[in-house]
Write a protein that holds these residues in place. Structure first.
Motif, PDB file in Angstrom:
ATOM      1  N   VAL A 207       0.369  -0.987   0.078  1.00 44.81           N
ATOM      2  CA  VAL A 207      -0.105   0.059  -0.263  1.00 44.81           C
ATOM      3  C   VAL A 207       0.898   1.238   0.292  1.00 44.81           C
ATOM      4  O   VAL A 207       0.515   1.917  -0.975  1.00 44.81           O
ATOM      5  N   ASP A 208       2.068   1.495   1.131  1.00 44.91           N
ATOM      6  CA  ASP A 208       2.920   1.968   0.421  1.00 44.91           C
ATOM      7  C   ASP A 208       3.881   3.055  -0.695  1.00 44.91           C
ATOM      8  O   ASP A 208       3.954   4.090  -1.198  1.00 44.91           O
ATOM      9  N   SER A 209       3.910   1.554  -1.224  1.00 42.52           N
ATOM     10  CA  SER A 209       4.466   1.797  -2.394  1.00 42.52           C
ATOM     11  C   SER A 209       3.843   1.817  -3.560  1.00 42.52           C
ATOM     12  O   SER A 209       4.160   2.932  -4.907  1.00 42.52           O
ATOM     13  N   ALA A 210       2.184   1.475  -3.699  1.00 40.04           N
ATOM     14  CA  ALA A 210       1.545   2.153  -4.551  1.00 40.04           C
ATOM     15  C   ALA A 210       0.826   2.906  -3.941  1.00 40.04           C
ATOM     16  O   ALA A 210       0.953   4.285  -5.250  1.00 40.04           O
ATOM     17  N   ARG A 211       0.822   3.698  -2.628  1.00 38.11           N
ATOM     18  CA  ARG A 211       0.354   5.271  -2.737  1.00 38.11           C
ATOM     19  C   ARG A 211       2.402   5.943  -3.871  1.00 38.11           C
ATOM     20  O   ARG A 211       1.575   7.238  -3.783  1.00 38.11           O
ATOM     21  N   ARG A 212       2.458   5.649  -3.600  1.00 41.35           N
ATOM     22  CA  ARG A 212       4.134   6.816  -3.930  1.00 41.35           C
ATOM     23  C   ARG A 212       3.890   6.913  -5.554  1.00 41.35           C
ATOM     24  O   ARG A 212       3.832   7.499  -5.627  1.00 41.35           O
ATOM     25  N   THR A 213       3.576   5.146  -6.108  1.00 39.87           N
ATOM     26  CA  THR A 213       3.281   5.931  -6.664  1.00 39.87           C
ATOM     27  C   THR A 213       2.482   6.109  -7.971  1.00 39.87           C
ATOM     28  O   THR A 213       2.951   7.211  -8.976  1.00 39.87           O
ATOM     29  N   LEU A 214       1.697   6.505  -7.647  1.00 42.16           N
ATOM     30  CA  LEU A 214       0.433   6.689  -6.989  1.00 42.16           C
ATOM     31  C   LEU A 214       0.417   7.901  -6.932  1.00 42.16           C
ATOM     32  O   LEU A 214      -0.066   9.267  -8.721  1.00 42.16           O
ATOM     33  N   PHE A 215       1.221   9.255  -6.695  1.00 41.78           N
ATOM     34  CA  PHE A 215       0.803  10.237  -5.777  1.00 41.78           C
ATOM     35  C   PHE A 215       1.403  11.148  -7.257  1.00 41.78           C
ATOM     36  O   PHE A 215       1.590  11.813  -7.570  1.00 41.78           O
ATOM     37  N   GLU A 216       2.638  10.133  -7.586  1.00 45.75           N
ATOM     38  CA  GLU A 216       3.493  10.605  -9.039  1.00 45.75           C
ATOM     39  C   GLU A 216       3.149  10.420 -10.871  1.00 45.75           C
ATOM     40  O   GLU A 216       2.545  11.383 -11.083  1.00 45.75           O
ATOM     41  N   VAL A 217       2.112   9.451 -10.537  1.00 40.87           N
ATOM     42  CA  VAL A 217       0.882   9.928 -11.767  1.00 40.87           C
ATOM     43  C   VAL A 217       0.117  10.822 -11.686  1.00 40.87           C
ATOM     44  O   VAL A 217      -0.081  11.786 -13.129  1.00 40.87           O
ATOM     45  N   ASN A 218      -0.318  11.098 -10.504  1.00 37.37           N
ATOM     46  CA  ASN A 218      -1.744  12.343  -9.915  1.00 37.37           C
ATOM     47  C   ASN A 218      -1.853  12.656  -9.353  1.00 37.37           C
ATOM     48  O   ASN A 218      -2.933  12.210  -8.420  1.00 37.37           O
ATOM     49  N   PRO A 219      -1.119  13.677  -8.470  1.00 35.34           N
ATOM     50  CA  PRO A 219      -1.446  14.243  -6.687  1.00 35.34           C
ATOM     51  C   PRO A 219      -2.557  14.813  -6.908  1.00 35.34           C
ATOM     52  O   PRO A 219      -2.806  15.074  -5.469  1.00 35.34           O
ATOM     53  N   ASP A 220      -3.262  14.856  -7.657  1.00 39.52           N
ATOM     54  CA  ASP A 220      -4.979  15.195  -7.850  1.00 39.52           C
ATOM     55  C   ASP A 220      -6.107  13.446  -7.105  1.00 39.52           C
ATOM     56  O   ASP A 220      -7.001  14.641  -6.784  1.00 39.52           O
ATOM     57  N   VAL A 221      -5.076  12.783  -6.927  1.00 38.96           N
ATOM     58  CA  VAL A 221      -6.021  12.123  -6.613  1.00 38.96           C
ATOM     59  C   VAL A 221      -5.665  11.727  -5.060  1.00 38.96           C
ATOM     60  O   VAL A 221      -4.448  11.316  -5.068  1.00 38.96           O
ATOM     61  N   LYS A 222      -6.815  12.006  -3.914  1.00 38.93           N
ATOM     62  CA  LYS A 222      -6.917  11.134  -3.078  1.00 38.93           C
ATOM     63  C   LYS A 222      -6.539   9.733  -2.873  1.00 38.93           C
ATOM     64  O   LYS A 222      -7.357   8.837  -2.929  1.00 38.93           O
ATOM     65  N   VAL A 223      -5.202   9.059  -1.923  1.00 36.77           N
ATOM     66  CA  VAL A 223      -4.811   7.489  -2.098  1.00 36.77           C
ATOM     67  C   VAL A 223      -5.544   7.363  -0.621  1.00 36.77           C
ATOM     68  O   VAL A 223      -4.670   7.925   0.669  1.00 36.77           O
ATOM     69  N   ARG A 224      -6.008   6.376  -0.053  1.00 36.28           N
ATOM     70  CA  ARG A 224      -6.345   5.747   0.661  1.00 36.28           C
ATOM     71  C   ARG A 224      -5.915   4.149   1.080  1.00 36.28           C
ATOM     72  O   ARG A 224      -6.476   3.620  -0.056  1.00 36.28           O
TER      73      ARG A 224
END
Ligand SMILES: [Zn+2]
Length: 389
Positions: A207-224
């Motif tokens: 979940v931490d690794s995924a959060r890092r990637t998703l933030f780089e892809v689009n910081p507009d998205v909230k990841v829980r």
């Protein structure tokens, strides 16, 4: 002596009905058919408004109201910022033949000052207009669809093979909130297909690794993130807040758990599964389409199912099936096209064929049939330590 605005307003207020913010709050809770009209300007609406309200600025009221509220006997509650424009609007609505109109005294200002709930809509900022310009050019999506996606919440069961491509593309597409459920740690053997995780992620919680990637892809998205193993004690709480569930678990126990909870909560599920060169996908909408249990009433006996360590999968296969799940998710969220509702799609990578079959609900289904009885506690726990997905 000429009439002043004050005279007109007091005259209007004698001829209309007004309600306090608390009466409006109670009415919207008890009367599900009452229509809330916000007659302020669009810029005021964008700053925040009552939940469930319809934006219909005063200047367009007479022109557009018959389309917005076709039944003139519907209970209508009008509000503005302070109660003046809504009083005049209520008078106009009465003149147009609306029989049950109320103006909210004190308006949105009074509502907010009393701590009553309001929503601030997502806005298309300059940066969003640039980022999502290719979406805005599609009539089926457009600004309304784009804002809908930004307000949507999608839960990914597993940040593995299927969750990776689905998560990356849903984030890039601007789905506002992504939930990730995964208790695993990134292993080197995951990197062949789980594109959320990089070589430098090995050893990190997924979940931490995924959060890092998703933030780089689009910081507009909230990841829980939920670094837990899904079970009967947590599945309903986690799933409750989401609009669509993307289910790509690698084992029957989790698939049944997700299915049964989704049926209970009436959440649509974008389902996918993969094995070696083959994949399948379907979209389960509770009580409209078959559910996972309608298709698979009984789990494959453990001695026949490939064990987790032995099951192989072509590295690119989850990309295809995960993106079908992501596509289905967006279609369901925007209510466009024909999702795989009542259809099972089979993909064969070696033959490069896609085939889809009609599938029907099972009247005896233990989750969605006539005599269904769902017992989440009774679903046996999954015991395999290594997940393929
Ligand atoms: Zn069913």
């Amino acid at each position: 002596m000429s009439t002043t605005f004050k005279d007109i307003l007091s005259q209007v207020k004698r001829e209309i009905r007004e309600a306090t913010v608390f009466e409006v709050d109670a009415a919207t809770k008890s009367q599900s058919n009452s229509i809330l009209l916000d007659v302020r300007e669009k810029e005021e609406w964008d700053e925040g408004h009552l939940p469930g309200a319809v934006c219909l600025p005063r200047g367009f009221l007479e022109v557009r109201v018959e389309k917005a509220v076709p039944d003139k006997n519907s209970p209508v509650i009008v509000y503005c910022a302070g109660g003046v424009r809504s009083a005049l609007a209520a008078k106009s609505l009465q003149q147009l033949g609306y029989s049950d109109v109320v103006s909210m005294a004190g308006g949105y200002g009074e509502w907010k000052n009393n701590g009553l709930p309001f929503v601030v809509p997502e806005k298309m900022t300059k940066s969003r207009l640039a980022r999502y310009s290719r979406h805005l050019k599609i009539p089926e999506v457009g600004e309304q669809g784009k804002l809908k996606l930004l307000q949507s919440k999608v839960l990914l069961i597993g940040a593995g093979g299927l969750g990776s491509p689905a998560g990356v593309y849903l984030a890039a597409s601007g789905v506002g909130t992504l939930g990730l459920v995964d208790s695993d740690i990134v292993d080197e053997s995951n990197l062949q297909r789980q594109i959320l995780h990089w070589s430098s992620s090995v050893g990190m919680p997924k979940v931490d690794s995924a959060r890092r990637t998703l933030f780089e892809v689009n910081p507009d998205v909230k990841v829980r993130s939920y670094q837990v193993r899904l079970d009967a004690s947590n599945v309903l709480d986690i799933m409750e807040d989401y609009d669509v569930v993307v289910s790509g678990s690698d084992n029957f126990a989790t698939a049944y758990l997700v299915n049964d909870a989704a049926v209970m909560l009436r959440k649509p599920v974008a389902y996918g599964s993969i094995f070696r060169f083959d994949g399948q996908a379907s979209t389960f909408v509770p009580y409209q389409s078959p559910c996972f249990r309608c298709l698979y009433p009984q789990a494959t006996p453990p001695e026949l199912a490939p064990s987790c360590d032995e099951a192989g999968v072509l590295g690119v296969l989850p990309g295809i099936i995960g993106l079908i799940q992501a596509t289905e998710t967006i279609k369901v969220l925007l209510n466009i096209g024909d999702p795989l509702v009542g259809r099972l799609l089979l993909y064969d990578a070696l033959g490069m064929t896609f085939r889809s079959f009609k599938v029907r609900r099972d009247p005896n289904c233990t989750a969605c049939g006539a005599n269904a009885h769902i017992d989440l506690e009774a679903i046996p726990e999954f015991v395999c330590a290594t997940n393929v997905r």
